[in-house]
Design a protein around this motif. Sequence first.
Motif, PDB file in Angstrom:
ATOM      1  N   ARG A   1       0.848  -1.202   0.000  1.00 42.42           N
ATOM      2  CA  ARG A   1       0.000   0.000   0.000  1.00 42.42           C
ATOM      3  C   ARG A   1       0.881   1.248   0.000  1.00 42.42           C
ATOM      4  N   CYS A   2       1.655   1.402  -1.051  1.00 40.82           N
ATOM      5  CA  CYS A   2       2.602   2.518  -1.129  1.00 40.82           C
ATOM      6  C   CYS A   2       2.470   3.274  -2.443  1.00 40.82           C
ATOM      7  N   GLY A   3       1.290   3.204  -3.056  1.00 41.72           N
ATOM      8  CA  GLY A   3       1.086   3.902  -4.315  1.00 41.72           C
ATOM      9  C   GLY A   3       1.261   5.405  -4.171  1.00 41.72           C
ATOM     10  N   GLY A   4       1.803   6.046  -5.199  1.00 37.81           N
ATOM     11  CA  GLY A   4       2.034   7.483  -5.182  1.00 37.81           C
ATOM     12  C   GLY A   4       0.986   8.246  -5.966  1.00 37.81           C
ATOM     13  N   GLU A   5       1.233   9.537  -6.148  1.00 39.60           N
ATOM     14  CA  GLU A   5       0.307  10.388  -6.887  1.00 39.60           C
ATOM     15  C   GLU A   5       0.301  10.058  -8.376  1.00 39.60           C
ATOM     16  N   THR A   6       1.407   9.533  -8.878  1.00 38.18           N
ATOM     17  CA  THR A   6       1.511   9.169 -10.287  1.00 38.18           C
ATOM     18  C   THR A   6       1.966   7.718 -10.411  1.00 38.18           C
ATOM     19  N   ARG A   7       1.834   7.192 -11.626  1.00 34.17           N
ATOM     20  CA  ARG A   7       2.282   5.818 -11.876  1.00 34.17           C
ATOM     21  C   ARG A   7       3.772   5.694 -11.601  1.00 34.17           C
ATOM     22  N   ALA A   8       4.556   6.699 -12.046  1.00 33.29           N
ATOM     23  CA  ALA A   8       6.003   6.641 -11.855  1.00 33.29           C
ATOM     24  C   ALA A   8       6.362   6.606 -10.376  1.00 33.29           C
ATOM     25  N   GLU A   9       5.632   7.369  -9.560  1.00 26.18           N
ATOM     26  CA  GLU A   9       5.890   7.350  -8.118  1.00 26.18           C
ATOM     27  C   GLU A   9       5.554   5.984  -7.533  1.00 26.18           C
ATOM     28  N   SER A  10       4.473   5.383  -8.009  1.00 31.61           N
ATOM     29  CA  SER A  10       4.101   4.050  -7.523  1.00 31.61           C
ATOM     30  C   SER A  10       5.173   3.026  -7.866  1.00 31.61           C
ATOM     31  N   VAL A  11       5.725   3.127  -9.070  1.00 29.83           N
ATOM     32  CA  VAL A  11       6.789   2.214  -9.473  1.00 29.83           C
ATOM     33  C   VAL A  11       8.030   2.433  -8.612  1.00 29.83           C
ATOM     34  N   ARG A  12       8.393   3.699  -8.397  1.00 30.60           N
ATOM     35  CA  ARG A  12       9.570   3.991  -7.568  1.00 30.60           C
ATOM     36  C   ARG A  12       9.373   3.472  -6.151  1.00 30.60           C
ATOM     37  N   ASN A  13       8.191   3.663  -5.588  1.00 28.65           N
ATOM     38  CA  ASN A  13       7.921   3.189  -4.226  1.00 28.65           C
ATOM     39  C   ASN A  13       7.899   1.667  -4.153  1.00 28.65           C
ATOM     40  N   GLY A  14       7.306   1.049  -5.168  1.00 24.08           N
ATOM     41  CA  GLY A  14       7.275  -0.413  -5.196  1.00 24.08           C
ATOM     42  C   GLY A  14       8.655  -1.007  -5.356  1.00 24.08           C
TER      43      GLY A  14
ATOM     44  N   PRO B   1       5.090  -5.738 -20.344  1.00 21.67           N
ATOM     45  CA  PRO B   1       6.125  -5.372 -19.383  1.00 21.67           C
ATOM     46  C   PRO B   1       7.300  -4.638 -20.014  1.00 21.67           C
ATOM     47  N   GLN B   2       7.986  -3.850 -19.134  1.00 24.11           N
ATOM     48  CA  GLN B   2       9.262  -3.251 -19.455  1.00 24.11           C
ATOM     49  C   GLN B   2      10.240  -3.777 -18.409  1.00 24.11           C
ATOM     50  N   MET B   3      11.356  -4.303 -18.875  1.00 24.56           N
ATOM     51  CA  MET B   3      12.235  -5.089 -18.000  1.00 24.56           C
ATOM     52  C   MET B   3      13.636  -4.488 -17.912  1.00 24.56           C
ATOM     53  N   PHE B   4      14.054  -4.199 -16.669  1.00 27.47           N
ATOM     54  CA  PHE B   4      15.373  -3.624 -16.432  1.00 27.47           C
ATOM     55  C   PHE B   4      15.957  -4.188 -15.140  1.00 27.47           C
ATOM     56  N   ARG B   5      17.277  -4.096 -14.996  1.00 27.56           N
ATOM     57  CA  ARG B   5      17.911  -4.483 -13.743  1.00 27.56           C
ATOM     58  C   ARG B   5      17.393  -3.590 -12.625  1.00 27.56           C
ATOM     59  N   ALA B   6      17.138  -4.174 -11.480  1.00 28.77           N
ATOM     60  CA  ALA B   6      16.536  -3.428 -10.371  1.00 28.77           C
ATOM     61  C   ALA B   6      17.367  -2.209  -9.984  1.00 28.77           C
ATOM     62  N   GLY B   7      18.683  -2.386  -9.902  1.00 34.45           N
ATOM     63  CA  GLY B   7      19.548  -1.286  -9.502  1.00 34.45           C
ATOM     64  C   GLY B   7      19.549  -0.150 -10.507  1.00 34.45           C
ATOM     65  N   LEU B   8      19.600  -0.485 -11.797  1.00 30.54           N
ATOM     66  CA  LEU B   8      19.601   0.537 -12.840  1.00 30.54           C
ATOM     67  C   LEU B   8      18.282   1.298 -12.856  1.00 30.54           C
ATOM     68  N   LEU B   9      17.176   0.583 -12.729  1.00 29.75           N
ATOM     69  CA  LEU B   9      15.872   1.243 -12.740  1.00 29.75           C
ATOM     70  C   LEU B   9      15.697   2.144 -11.524  1.00 29.75           C
ATOM     71  N   GLN B  10      16.156   1.677 -10.361  1.00 30.31           N
ATOM     72  CA  GLN B  10      16.064   2.505  -9.165  1.00 30.31           C
ATOM     73  C   GLN B  10      16.915   3.766  -9.326  1.00 30.31           C
ATOM     74  N   GLN B  11      18.094   3.621  -9.879  1.00 31.05           N
ATOM     75  CA  GLN B  11      18.955   4.777 -10.125  1.00 31.05           C
ATOM     76  C   GLN B  11      18.268   5.777 -11.049  1.00 31.05           C
ATOM     77  N   ALA B  12      17.655   5.266 -12.122  1.00 27.17           N
ATOM     78  CA  ALA B  12      16.998   6.140 -13.088  1.00 27.17           C
ATOM     79  C   ALA B  12      15.833   6.899 -12.469  1.00 27.17           C
ATOM     80  N   LEU B  13      14.998   6.191 -11.712  1.00 25.56           N
ATOM     81  CA  LEU B  13      13.819   6.829 -11.132  1.00 25.56           C
ATOM     82  C   LEU B  13      14.180   7.808 -10.022  1.00 25.56           C
ATOM     83  N   ASN B  14      15.326   7.619  -9.399  1.00 24.78           N
ATOM     84  CA  ASN B  14      15.762   8.539  -8.346  1.00 24.78           C
ATOM     85  C   ASN B  14      16.485   9.763  -8.892  1.00 24.78           C
TER      86      ASN B  14
END
Length: 236
Positions: A79-92, A171-184
Amino acid sequence: MSKRFVVLIPAGGVGARFGGTQPKQYTMLCGQTVLQHTVARFLAVPEVAHIGVVVAPSDHCIDQVYAPHGLPEKVRIWRCGGETRAESVRNGLAQIMNEDIACASDWVLVHDAARCCVPLDAIQRLLAEAGHHPVGGLLAVPMADTVKKADISGQVCATIDRSGLWQAQTPQMFRAGLLQQALNRVDISMVTDESSAIEALGKWPLLVEGDVRNIKLTRPSDAVLAELLLMQEQKI
Protein backbone atom coordinates in the motif's frame (compact mmCIF):
# COMPACT_ATOMS: atom_id res chain seq x y z
CA MET A 1 24.94 -11.89 -13.29
CA SER A 2 21.71 -12.84 -11.58
CA LYS A 3 18.80 -14.11 -13.65
CA ARG A 4 16.01 -13.77 -11.08
CA PHE A 5 12.84 -12.17 -12.45
CA VAL A 6 10.49 -10.10 -10.27
CA VAL A 7 7.26 -8.50 -11.49
CA LEU A 8 6.03 -5.12 -10.26
CA ILE A 9 2.42 -4.17 -11.03
CA PRO A 10 1.49 -0.54 -10.28
CA ALA A 11 -2.24 -0.50 -9.47
CA GLY A 12 -2.63 2.74 -7.55
CA GLY A 13 -4.48 4.81 -10.15
CA VAL A 14 -8.16 5.71 -10.28
CA GLY A 15 -8.59 5.45 -14.06
CA ALA A 16 -10.35 8.77 -14.55
CA ARG A 17 -10.79 8.32 -18.33
CA PHE A 18 -12.26 4.86 -17.77
CA GLY A 19 -15.06 6.15 -15.54
CA GLY A 20 -17.08 3.93 -13.21
CA THR A 21 -17.49 3.89 -9.46
CA GLN A 22 -14.20 2.13 -8.70
CA PRO A 23 -10.70 1.96 -10.20
CA LYS A 24 -10.57 0.15 -13.53
CA GLN A 25 -8.32 -2.62 -12.18
CA TYR A 26 -11.35 -3.84 -10.21
CA THR A 27 -13.64 -4.07 -13.24
CA MET A 28 -15.10 -7.55 -13.54
CA LEU A 29 -14.32 -9.48 -16.74
CA CYS A 30 -15.26 -13.13 -17.19
CA GLY A 31 -15.88 -13.58 -13.46
CA GLN A 32 -12.65 -12.02 -12.19
CA THR A 33 -11.25 -8.54 -11.76
CA VAL A 34 -8.87 -7.06 -14.30
CA LEU A 35 -6.14 -7.16 -11.65
CA GLN A 36 -6.67 -10.87 -11.00
CA HIS A 37 -6.40 -11.63 -14.70
CA THR A 38 -3.19 -9.60 -14.90
CA VAL A 39 -1.59 -11.29 -11.88
CA ALA A 40 -2.58 -14.71 -13.27
CA ARG A 41 -0.59 -13.99 -16.42
CA PHE A 42 2.63 -13.84 -14.45
CA LEU A 43 1.78 -16.66 -12.07
CA ALA A 44 1.79 -18.79 -15.22
CA VAL A 45 5.42 -17.84 -15.98
CA PRO A 46 7.74 -20.32 -14.21
CA GLU A 47 10.72 -17.95 -14.33
CA VAL A 48 8.94 -15.30 -12.23
CA ALA A 49 10.02 -15.52 -8.59
CA HIS A 50 7.80 -12.83 -7.04
CA ILE A 51 4.95 -10.50 -7.99
CA GLY A 52 4.48 -7.21 -6.13
CA VAL A 53 1.24 -5.25 -6.56
CA VAL A 54 1.35 -1.58 -5.57
CA VAL A 55 -1.99 -0.05 -4.53
CA ALA A 56 -2.94 3.29 -3.05
CA PRO A 57 -2.82 3.59 0.77
CA SER A 58 -6.55 4.40 0.71
CA ASP A 59 -7.49 1.43 -1.52
CA HIS A 60 -10.65 -0.14 -0.06
CA CYS A 61 -11.09 -2.82 -2.73
CA ILE A 62 -7.89 -4.82 -2.63
CA ASP A 63 -8.73 -6.87 0.49
CA GLN A 64 -11.93 -8.04 -1.19
CA VAL A 65 -9.95 -9.26 -4.19
CA TYR A 66 -6.93 -10.66 -2.36
CA ALA A 67 -7.54 -11.46 1.29
CA PRO A 68 -4.39 -10.73 3.36
CA HIS A 69 -4.09 -14.38 4.42
CA GLY A 70 -5.16 -15.84 1.09
CA LEU A 71 -2.57 -14.46 -1.30
CA PRO A 72 -0.95 -16.72 -3.87
CA GLU A 73 2.50 -17.74 -2.61
CA LYS A 74 4.43 -15.50 -5.02
CA VAL A 75 2.23 -12.40 -4.59
CA ARG A 76 2.65 -9.47 -2.22
CA ILE A 77 0.46 -6.37 -1.85
CA TRP A 78 2.08 -3.05 -0.97
CA ARG A 79 0.00 0.00 0.00
CA CYS A 80 2.60 2.52 -1.13
CA GLY A 81 1.09 3.90 -4.32
CA GLY A 82 2.03 7.48 -5.18
CA GLU A 83 0.31 10.39 -6.89
CA THR A 84 1.51 9.17 -10.29
CA ARG A 85 2.28 5.82 -11.88
CA ALA A 86 6.00 6.64 -11.85
CA GLU A 87 5.89 7.35 -8.12
CA SER A 88 4.10 4.05 -7.52
CA VAL A 89 6.79 2.21 -9.47
CA ARG A 90 9.57 3.99 -7.57
CA ASN A 91 7.92 3.19 -4.23
CA GLY A 92 7.28 -0.41 -5.20
CA LEU A 93 10.85 -0.85 -6.34
CA ALA A 94 12.03 0.44 -2.96
CA GLN A 95 9.89 -2.23 -1.28
CA ILE A 96 11.41 -4.91 -3.49
CA MET A 97 14.91 -3.84 -2.54
CA ASN A 98 14.20 -3.20 1.15
CA GLU A 99 12.60 -6.64 1.59
CA ASP A 100 15.47 -8.36 -0.26
CA ILE A 101 13.08 -9.70 -2.86
CA ALA A 102 15.58 -8.64 -5.50
CA CYS A 103 19.16 -7.43 -5.55
CA ALA A 104 20.51 -4.74 -7.85
CA SER A 105 21.40 -7.21 -10.60
CA ASP A 106 18.01 -8.96 -10.69
CA TRP A 107 15.52 -8.19 -13.43
CA VAL A 108 12.32 -6.28 -12.63
CA LEU A 109 9.41 -6.41 -15.06
CA VAL A 110 7.02 -3.47 -14.63
CA HIS A 111 3.57 -4.18 -16.04
CA ASP A 112 0.40 -2.11 -16.18
CA ALA A 113 -2.39 -3.56 -14.05
CA ALA A 114 -4.81 -2.63 -16.84
CA ARG A 115 -3.06 -4.85 -19.42
CA CYS A 116 -4.83 -8.06 -18.50
CA CYS A 117 -4.53 -9.78 -21.88
CA VAL A 118 -0.76 -9.85 -22.37
CA PRO A 119 -0.01 -13.21 -24.04
CA LEU A 120 2.30 -15.63 -22.29
CA ASP A 121 4.49 -16.01 -25.36
CA ALA A 122 5.07 -12.24 -25.48
CA ILE A 123 6.29 -12.30 -21.87
CA GLN A 124 8.56 -15.25 -22.63
CA ARG A 125 9.92 -13.43 -25.68
CA LEU A 126 10.82 -10.42 -23.52
CA LEU A 127 12.62 -12.62 -20.98
CA ALA A 128 14.58 -14.39 -23.68
CA GLU A 129 15.59 -11.38 -25.77
CA ALA A 130 15.92 -8.52 -23.27
CA GLY A 131 17.46 -10.86 -20.70
CA HIS A 132 20.64 -10.91 -22.81
CA HIS A 133 20.72 -7.16 -23.44
CA PRO A 134 23.08 -4.95 -21.41
CA VAL A 135 20.32 -2.41 -20.66
CA GLY A 136 17.05 -4.36 -20.78
CA GLY A 137 14.02 -3.87 -22.96
CA LEU A 138 10.31 -3.53 -23.42
CA LEU A 139 7.48 -5.00 -25.42
CA ALA A 140 6.36 -2.77 -28.26
CA VAL A 141 4.59 -3.01 -31.62
CA PRO A 142 5.48 -1.19 -34.84
CA MET A 143 3.06 1.60 -35.72
CA ALA A 144 0.62 0.21 -38.29
CA ASP A 145 -1.65 3.19 -38.90
CA THR A 146 -0.93 6.50 -40.58
CA VAL A 147 0.01 9.01 -37.87
CA LYS A 148 -1.41 12.56 -37.96
CA LYS A 149 -0.32 15.59 -35.95
CA ALA A 150 -3.05 18.04 -34.90
CA ASP A 151 -2.89 21.77 -34.33
CA ILE A 152 -4.59 23.52 -31.40
CA SER A 153 -7.91 23.65 -33.28
CA GLY A 154 -7.95 19.91 -33.89
CA GLN A 155 -7.09 20.10 -37.58
CA VAL A 156 -4.36 18.04 -39.24
CA CYS A 157 -1.14 20.02 -39.50
CA ALA A 158 1.21 17.20 -40.52
CA THR A 159 1.45 13.54 -41.46
CA ILE A 160 4.23 11.81 -39.51
CA ASP A 161 6.51 9.28 -41.16
CA ARG A 162 5.77 6.11 -39.18
CA SER A 163 8.87 4.21 -40.28
CA GLY A 164 10.88 3.38 -37.20
CA LEU A 165 8.03 4.32 -34.85
CA TRP A 166 6.90 1.81 -32.21
CA GLN A 167 4.05 1.87 -29.71
CA ALA A 168 5.36 1.01 -26.25
CA GLN A 169 3.66 -1.69 -24.19
CA THR A 170 4.47 -3.42 -20.93
CA PRO A 171 6.13 -5.37 -19.38
CA GLN A 172 9.26 -3.25 -19.46
CA MET A 173 12.23 -5.09 -18.00
CA PHE A 174 15.37 -3.62 -16.43
CA ARG A 175 17.91 -4.48 -13.74
CA ALA A 176 16.54 -3.43 -10.37
CA GLY A 177 19.55 -1.29 -9.50
CA LEU A 178 19.60 0.54 -12.84
CA LEU A 179 15.87 1.24 -12.74
CA GLN A 180 16.06 2.51 -9.17
CA GLN A 181 18.95 4.78 -10.13
CA ALA A 182 17.00 6.14 -13.09
CA LEU A 183 13.82 6.83 -11.13
CA ASN A 184 15.76 8.54 -8.35
CA ARG A 185 17.80 10.76 -10.67
CA VAL A 186 15.30 11.97 -13.27
CA ASP A 187 12.40 14.40 -12.89
CA ILE A 188 9.68 11.93 -11.92
CA SER A 189 6.96 14.21 -13.33
CA MET A 190 8.45 13.75 -16.81
CA VAL A 191 8.54 9.94 -16.69
CA THR A 192 5.91 8.39 -18.94
CA ASP A 193 7.24 4.84 -18.69
CA GLU A 194 10.26 3.02 -17.28
CA SER A 195 12.06 3.11 -20.61
CA SER A 196 11.92 6.91 -20.71
CA ALA A 197 13.61 7.04 -17.30
CA ILE A 198 16.36 4.70 -18.51
CA GLU A 199 16.75 6.72 -21.71
CA ALA A 200 17.28 9.87 -19.61
CA LEU A 201 20.47 8.22 -18.34
CA GLY A 202 21.72 7.93 -21.91
CA LYS A 203 21.00 4.20 -22.19
CA TRP A 204 18.98 2.61 -24.97
CA PRO A 205 16.65 -0.34 -24.24
CA LEU A 206 15.88 -3.13 -26.68
CA LEU A 207 12.51 -3.11 -28.45
CA VAL A 208 11.01 -6.61 -28.32
CA GLU A 209 8.02 -7.23 -30.55
CA GLY A 210 4.87 -7.41 -28.45
CA ASP A 211 1.35 -8.35 -29.43
CA VAL A 212 -1.72 -6.37 -30.53
CA ARG A 213 -3.77 -8.35 -27.99
CA ASN A 214 -1.79 -6.70 -25.19
CA ILE A 215 -4.30 -3.85 -24.96
CA LYS A 216 -4.53 -1.40 -22.09
CA LEU A 217 -7.91 -0.61 -20.56
CA THR A 218 -8.23 3.15 -20.86
CA ARG A 219 -11.85 3.69 -21.89
CA PRO A 220 -15.00 1.59 -21.30
CA SER A 221 -14.93 0.26 -24.87
CA ASP A 222 -11.54 -1.34 -24.12
CA ALA A 223 -13.17 -3.57 -21.51
CA VAL A 224 -15.51 -4.98 -24.17
CA LEU A 225 -12.57 -5.98 -26.36
CA ALA A 226 -10.60 -7.36 -23.39
CA GLU A 227 -13.52 -9.54 -22.33
CA LEU A 228 -13.85 -10.90 -25.86
CA LEU A 229 -10.15 -11.78 -25.88
CA LEU A 230 -10.41 -13.49 -22.50
CA MET A 231 -13.51 -15.42 -23.57
CA GLN A 232 -11.72 -16.58 -26.71
CA GLU A 233 -8.81 -17.87 -24.60
CA GLN A 234 -11.16 -19.79 -22.33
CA LYS A 235 -12.68 -21.58 -25.33
CA ILE A 236 -9.31 -22.77 -26.64
